[in-house]
Scaffold this motif. Sequence first.
Motif, PDB file in Angstrom:
ATOM      1  N   GLU A   1     -34.895 -30.974  61.674  1.00 53.29           N
ATOM      2  CA  GLU A   1     -35.684 -29.742  61.692  1.00 53.29           C
ATOM      3  C   GLU A   1     -36.362 -29.581  63.051  1.00 53.29           C
ATOM      4  N   ASP A   2     -36.696 -28.344  63.375  1.00 56.22           N
ATOM      5  CA  ASP A   2     -37.495 -28.061  64.575  1.00 56.22           C
ATOM      6  C   ASP A   2     -38.933 -27.860  64.117  1.00 56.22           C
ATOM      7  N   GLU A   3     -39.782 -28.826  64.437  1.00 52.40           N
ATOM      8  CA  GLU A   3     -41.158 -28.779  63.962  1.00 52.40           C
ATOM      9  C   GLU A   3     -42.119 -28.091  64.944  1.00 52.40           C
ATOM     10  N   GLY A   4     -41.580 -27.518  66.002  1.00 52.38           N
ATOM     11  CA  GLY A   4     -42.424 -26.776  66.927  1.00 52.38           C
ATOM     12  C   GLY A   4     -42.910 -27.626  68.083  1.00 52.38           C
ATOM     13  N   ASN A   5     -43.879 -27.082  68.822  1.00 53.21           N
ATOM     14  CA  ASN A   5     -44.331 -27.700  70.066  1.00 53.21           C
ATOM     15  C   ASN A   5     -45.729 -28.291  69.988  1.00 53.21           C
ATOM     16  N   ASP A   6     -46.223 -28.502  68.794  1.00 49.42           N
ATOM     17  CA  ASP A   6     -47.530 -29.147  68.657  1.00 49.42           C
ATOM     18  C   ASP A   6     -47.476 -30.511  69.354  1.00 49.42           C
ATOM     19  N   PRO A   7     -48.381 -30.771  70.318  1.00 50.30           N
ATOM     20  CA  PRO A   7     -48.333 -32.037  71.067  1.00 50.30           C
ATOM     21  C   PRO A   7     -48.370 -33.277  70.183  1.00 50.30           C
ATOM     22  N   LYS A   8     -49.016 -33.183  69.019  1.00 49.19           N
ATOM     23  CA  LYS A   8     -49.139 -34.345  68.151  1.00 49.19           C
ATOM     24  C   LYS A   8     -47.844 -34.667  67.392  1.00 49.19           C
ATOM     25  N   ILE A   9     -46.991 -33.670  67.260  1.00 49.90           N
ATOM     26  CA  ILE A   9     -45.729 -33.918  66.559  1.00 49.90           C
ATOM     27  C   ILE A   9     -44.528 -33.698  67.478  1.00 49.90           C
ATOM     28  N   LYS A  10     -44.810 -33.587  68.738  1.00 46.45           N
ATOM     29  CA  LYS A  10     -43.744 -33.333  69.709  1.00 46.45           C
ATOM     30  C   LYS A  10     -42.703 -34.439  69.682  1.00 46.45           C
ATOM     31  N   ARG A  11     -41.459 -34.018  69.703  1.00 44.07           N
ATOM     32  CA  ARG A  11     -40.351 -34.972  69.712  1.00 44.07           C
ATOM     33  C   ARG A  11     -39.835 -35.104  71.135  1.00 44.07           C
ATOM     34  N   ILE A  12     -39.816 -36.335  71.641  1.00 41.21           N
ATOM     35  CA  ILE A  12     -39.345 -36.539  73.010  1.00 41.21           C
ATOM     36  C   ILE A  12     -37.833 -36.327  73.065  1.00 41.21           C
ATOM     37  N   ILE A  13     -37.350 -35.944  74.248  1.00 41.58           N
ATOM     38  CA  ILE A  13     -35.951 -35.543  74.368  1.00 41.58           C
ATOM     39  C   ILE A  13     -34.995 -36.723  74.304  1.00 41.58           C
ATOM     40  N   GLN A  14     -35.488 -37.910  74.681  1.00 43.77           N
ATOM     41  CA  GLN A  14     -34.580 -39.048  74.703  1.00 43.77           C
ATOM     42  C   GLN A  14     -35.342 -40.325  74.351  1.00 43.77           C
ATOM     43  N   ASP A  15     -34.804 -41.053  73.409  1.00 42.45           N
ATOM     44  CA  ASP A  15     -35.426 -42.291  72.933  1.00 42.45           C
ATOM     45  C   ASP A  15     -35.166 -43.452  73.891  1.00 42.45           C
ATOM     46  N   PRO A  16     -35.862 -44.588  73.672  1.00 44.46           N
ATOM     47  CA  PRO A  16     -35.493 -45.808  74.412  1.00 44.46           C
ATOM     48  C   PRO A  16     -34.052 -46.186  74.070  1.00 44.46           C
ATOM     49  N   GLU A  17     -33.424 -46.857  74.989  1.00 39.73           N
ATOM     50  CA  GLU A  17     -32.002 -47.157  74.808  1.00 39.73           C
ATOM     51  C   GLU A  17     -31.736 -47.986  73.559  1.00 39.73           C
ATOM     52  N   SER A  18     -32.671 -48.851  73.182  1.00 38.00           N
ATOM     53  CA  SER A  18     -32.465 -49.679  72.000  1.00 38.00           C
ATOM     54  C   SER A  18     -32.346 -48.834  70.734  1.00 38.00           C
ATOM     55  N   LEU A  19     -32.962 -47.637  70.730  1.00 35.60           N
ATOM     56  CA  LEU A  19     -32.785 -46.701  69.623  1.00 35.60           C
ATOM     57  C   LEU A  19     -31.640 -45.732  69.890  1.00 35.60           C
ATOM     58  N   ARG A  20     -31.595 -45.239  71.087  1.00 38.69           N
ATOM     59  CA  ARG A  20     -30.582 -44.229  71.412  1.00 38.69           C
ATOM     60  C   ARG A  20     -29.170 -44.790  71.283  1.00 38.69           C
ATOM     61  N   ALA A  21     -28.990 -46.043  71.682  1.00 36.16           N
ATOM     62  CA  ALA A  21     -27.650 -46.647  71.684  1.00 36.16           C
ATOM     63  C   ALA A  21     -27.507 -47.729  70.622  1.00 36.16           C
ATOM     64  N   GLY A  22     -28.424 -47.737  69.651  1.00 36.45           N
ATOM     65  CA  GLY A  22     -28.333 -48.767  68.620  1.00 36.45           C
ATOM     66  C   GLY A  22     -27.017 -48.747  67.876  1.00 36.45           C
ATOM     67  N   TYR A  23     -26.492 -47.573  67.600  1.00 34.89           N
ATOM     68  CA  TYR A  23     -25.225 -47.465  66.865  1.00 34.89           C
ATOM     69  C   TYR A  23     -24.053 -48.005  67.682  1.00 34.89           C
ATOM     70  N   VAL A  24     -24.172 -47.959  69.018  1.00 40.98           N
ATOM     71  CA  VAL A  24     -23.097 -48.474  69.873  1.00 40.98           C
ATOM     72  C   VAL A  24     -23.007 -49.993  69.712  1.00 40.98           C
ATOM     73  N   ARG A  25     -24.161 -50.673  69.818  1.00 39.03           N
ATOM     74  CA  ARG A  25     -24.163 -52.131  69.656  1.00 39.03           C
ATOM     75  C   ARG A  25     -23.730 -52.518  68.247  1.00 39.03           C
ATOM     76  N   SER A  26     -24.204 -51.747  67.271  1.00 38.86           N
ATOM     77  CA  SER A  26     -23.852 -52.057  65.889  1.00 38.86           C
ATOM     78  C   SER A  26     -22.358 -51.847  65.642  1.00 38.86           C
ATOM     79  N   GLY A  27     -21.823 -50.743  66.147  1.00 35.33           N
ATOM     80  CA  GLY A  27     -20.394 -50.491  65.984  1.00 35.33           C
ATOM     81  C   GLY A  27     -19.539 -51.571  66.607  1.00 35.33           C
ATOM     82  N   ALA A  28     -19.973 -52.065  67.780  1.00 34.20           N
ATOM     83  CA  ALA A  28     -19.224 -53.137  68.440  1.00 34.20           C
ATOM     84  C   ALA A  28     -19.266 -54.420  67.613  1.00 34.20           C
ATOM     85  N   ALA A  29     -20.427 -54.707  66.993  1.00 37.85           N
ATOM     86  CA  ALA A  29     -20.524 -55.891  66.141  1.00 37.85           C
ATOM     87  C   ALA A  29     -19.654 -55.734  64.898  1.00 37.85           C
TER      88      ALA A  29
END
Length: 601
Positions: free
Chosen positions: A321-349
């Motif tokens: 969902e798009d929850e809007g631009n409230d600073p307290k619920i703002k979603r950052i555009i890109q996560d840390p790599e351990s979250l962003r690429a977690g599925y890559v490491r898991s898929g390889a395992a």
Amino acid sequence: MALSKRLFANAALGALMALGTSGVAGQALAAYHPITPTMADKTVTLTGRDLTVDEVVQVARYGAKVRLSPEAKQRAADTWGLMMQGSTEGMAIYLFNRGGGSQREITVFSGDPMSKANEAYFEDRNRILPEFKATASTDPVNPSFAELDDEDVNRAIMVVRLNQMTYLPASPQYVQAITDLINAGITPVMRARGGTGEALGPTSGNITTTVRGGGEAYYKGERMSSAEALRRAGLKPTRLLPGDATTGTVNADVAGMGALLVADAKSLLDWIDLVYAMDLNGMNSSVTPLFSPVQANRPYRWINWNANRVLNMMRGSYLFEDEGNDPKIKRIIQDPESLRAGYVRSGAAWQQWSTLKDDVTLQMNWSEHNPAVKPDTSPSDSWELATPWALKNYVKGGPQSNGKHGFIFSNANWDPYPLNTTVEAFTIALANLDVAVLMRQQRFQSTFFTVVTPEEILGPAGGAQRNFNIGAGSNVEVYQRIQGLINPVPPEGLFTDPEGVEELDAEGLFKLERAQRAVLESWTLVANDFATGARWMDIRKAQRPTRNFGPAPTAALAAYKASGQTPYNFIRTVAATKFYPGDAPMPGSAEPAIRALDNKR
């Protein structure tokens, strides 16, 4: 070899790891861990060709019984008969009427094995074998005789050995005796050391000793003499016939332990994927890396499968969902790599797990025995079989083989590769996944990623807990142990054979030991990650009560809260797949991969 499943409750864990020995090696007084036979009413049919990991687990851990198919029984009888006939026809047969290794040219007997002339030789073998020291030494300074202390490991070795025995020159009564041991709940006391993972090692002798009524065994979890265990089960000692004592050139220990490793690793990887979905919810993550157009750009099958798996776990989550631009619920555009690429490491395992499962399954079936005994094989079957050298290994057939003909060939099928290298590859892949599991839970301590602090949402009391290592131990200590386990086991030559006939060695048991430890240690990392993800899901729910997290994370969190268990105990006793039963089939797999057992946990 096999680590006790209770290692984390063992105060000597650190010392065992430092010594580089197994959880049983050097610990002669370790407690024996019997199984709970919840599947004693089930029977697994062994054909020698299609034994699965699932079936090994059913027999090894849950007490299912076994039977040989009629075809497997006939193949076993034909194999034994052809070996007997070959010797009767005057053929020199390695490890039967000739010695093994550098003694391959030494005649131990000749002619008909059942003849009067050979009776004394085989009677001597029957008299000597029961004196074999099956009982482990209780001297802690001599760990060479330390025992396997988990009944499921011993039973896994036995069921794989029986399945392979349908290709071995073992007498019908010996094959039946192994079947009876498994079904009666008699588990021989087995040495944990003395072999490296090539040609079964000492466990073969321990099984044979119990069949014969010597040494010690466990009967329904109680230790006693093998003779007493047989008596209580209503069985009698089995007299060995020619061939019975020479069937230890298979790798039932490596394959049996490997089957348990495959099952345990799957349970772990299932939880890693579910906890990853919980973490994404807890971090208020951008889930675009999982989307199908992104996956189409790099079509690695297992990575794509894993991304889709996690995506479906969270279907309906507020993350879509798009929850809007409230600073307290703002979603950052890109996560840390351990979250962003977690599925890559898991898929390889998962990809390495799949290869491991395939190799273990192949290793458990068919034949590794040296020599290879092939009833009903004819010189006309292929060009090389019609050559003069091949024909020296041809058995024409006669009374001992019930008229069947065939070949007996010396071979190297007992060399347990590629399974050995696959085990090591899986350990490395798991360690590379574990670092992502470790790092992503640490990222929750930074407002650069979380945007808010727990105190802002829950108040000072509810947000006091900032270090989320509350699952089962220290992440740093655990991960450093895992890092040490990915060092490859050096390939070695065997220097004890004076003539160099058997100059290579295999280290499958050492590699399995490291893989087993890596899986066990990883559970602590995942438990801590589970605790972190669960806490932050609560924080996100408190931040906006209308939020949903998707079916699997929501169900897992609810079940955990209702259980009253610690995070570690919860994930170890409940299968993650309970919370996403409609999982997509694995790449290249038509079976649900141990799903039946998962549903029984």
